[in-house]
Design a protein around this motif. Sequence first.
Motif, PDB file in Angstrom:
ATOM      1  N   ASP A 127       0.852  -1.206   0.000  1.00 51.80           N
ATOM      2  CA  ASP A 127       0.000   0.000   0.000  1.00 51.80           C
ATOM      3  C   ASP A 127       0.883   1.250   0.000  1.00 51.80           C
ATOM      4  OD1 ASP A 127      -2.084  -1.765   0.389  1.00 51.80           O
ATOM      5  OD2 ASP A 127      -2.501  -1.164   2.454  1.00 51.80           O
ATOM      6  N   ASN A 131       1.483   4.044  -3.139  1.00 45.20           N
ATOM      7  CA  ASN A 131       1.244   5.485  -2.950  1.00 45.20           C
ATOM      8  C   ASN A 131       2.484   6.310  -3.289  1.00 45.20           C
ATOM      9  OD1 ASN A 131      -1.303   4.855  -2.107  1.00 45.20           O
ATOM     10  ND2 ASN A 131      -0.916   5.197   0.067  1.00 45.20           N
ATOM     11  N   ARG A 136       0.041   9.510  -5.001  1.00 47.09           N
ATOM     12  CA  ARG A 136      -1.319   9.788  -4.529  1.00 47.09           C
ATOM     13  C   ARG A 136      -1.713   8.681  -3.552  1.00 47.09           C
ATOM     14  NH1 ARG A 136      -2.584   7.577  -9.942  1.00 47.09           N
ATOM     15  NH2 ARG A 136      -3.358   5.489  -9.524  1.00 47.09           N
ATOM     16  N   ILE A 137      -2.810   8.941  -2.796  1.00 46.10           N
ATOM     17  CA  ILE A 137      -3.329   7.908  -1.892  1.00 46.10           C
ATOM     18  C   ILE A 137      -4.238   6.986  -2.699  1.00 46.10           C
ATOM     19  CG2 ILE A 137      -4.759   7.453   0.155  1.00 46.10           C
ATOM     20  CD1 ILE A 137      -2.268   8.876   0.982  1.00 46.10           C
ATOM     21  N   ASN A 138      -3.902   5.717  -2.763  1.00 44.64           N
ATOM     22  CA  ASN A 138      -4.736   4.731  -3.452  1.00 44.64           C
ATOM     23  C   ASN A 138      -5.531   3.963  -2.408  1.00 44.64           C
ATOM     24  OD1 ASN A 138      -3.567   4.499  -6.496  1.00 44.64           O
ATOM     25  ND2 ASN A 138      -1.963   5.045  -5.046  1.00 44.64           N
ATOM     26  N   PRO A 196      -5.373   4.015   3.954  1.00 47.40           N
ATOM     27  CA  PRO A 196      -5.937   3.445   2.721  1.00 47.40           C
ATOM     28  C   PRO A 196      -7.243   2.674   2.921  1.00 47.40           C
ATOM     29  CG  PRO A 196      -3.583   2.995   2.874  1.00 47.40           C
ATOM     30  CD  PRO A 196      -3.998   3.570   4.186  1.00 47.40           C
TER      31      PRO A 196
END
Length: 252
Positions: A127, A131, A136-138, A196
């Motif tokens: 995670d 990112n 970006r925040i996935n 996330p």
Amino acid sequence: MKKLELGEIVKGVEQTKLSYLYDSYSTSFEAKVLNAVHEQGKSWYVVLDQTLFHPKSGGQPTDVGELVIQGVKANVKKAMLVNGVVVHYVKLEKELKIEKGMSVRGTIDWGLRYKYMRRHTAAHLLDHCVNLVTHRINKTLGSWLGEPTYVEYQGIFEDVLLKQVEEKANAFISQGLEVKTEFLSKDALKEILDSPNAERLPEIQVYRIVQIDSFEKIPCGGTHVKNTKEIGALTLKKTEKVEGGFRIYFEV
Ligand SMILES: [Zn+2]
């Protein structure tokens, strides 16, 4: 047995103390039977006051292992989480009428559990690295730590980035980063809600937070290794488009 009937087994039964949340490395434990329901033949549903058996939840498969009750071995085929209560589905090696109040010694299959701990920690590291590489925040949509092993994210992903993600993750693994655990109230948790999996959290009073080194804090009820070195080499196998997102399949 259907879910509805599992609900009957746990009705009025105290929530199970999930001992694996406090020590993921313990393999055996003593407990008391809070409820036992006969299914058929030598198969029973057993509820204990505490357990080290991680039920199938949060993408982590069930632990298996054995319970010894009155000197009789019972193979734990699976553990299920029902309204905060862990129900162990067991098959006895000899006939026995399991009753409330009986003492039990439980032992989990450590080889299998440790594999899930390594995969689970790798999933959190993945995670973080996805990112980092995509800037970006996935948000995660889900994961499965059985076979085949994957994490599923919202949005799109360019396959050309996969190698970079893998290299970053393996660099963090070889640095031997500490994996820490703490417990937070729901209010304290709100301050870190950019994790996330923030939108997929259950409604409970106290959350267990997992953090690799100084990375983002992740609310998670699974089992993890203490140091990223224990993960071993991480291989990202492939990506796959799914509705609303993508999966990354991996092996450790
Ligand atoms: Zn976790």
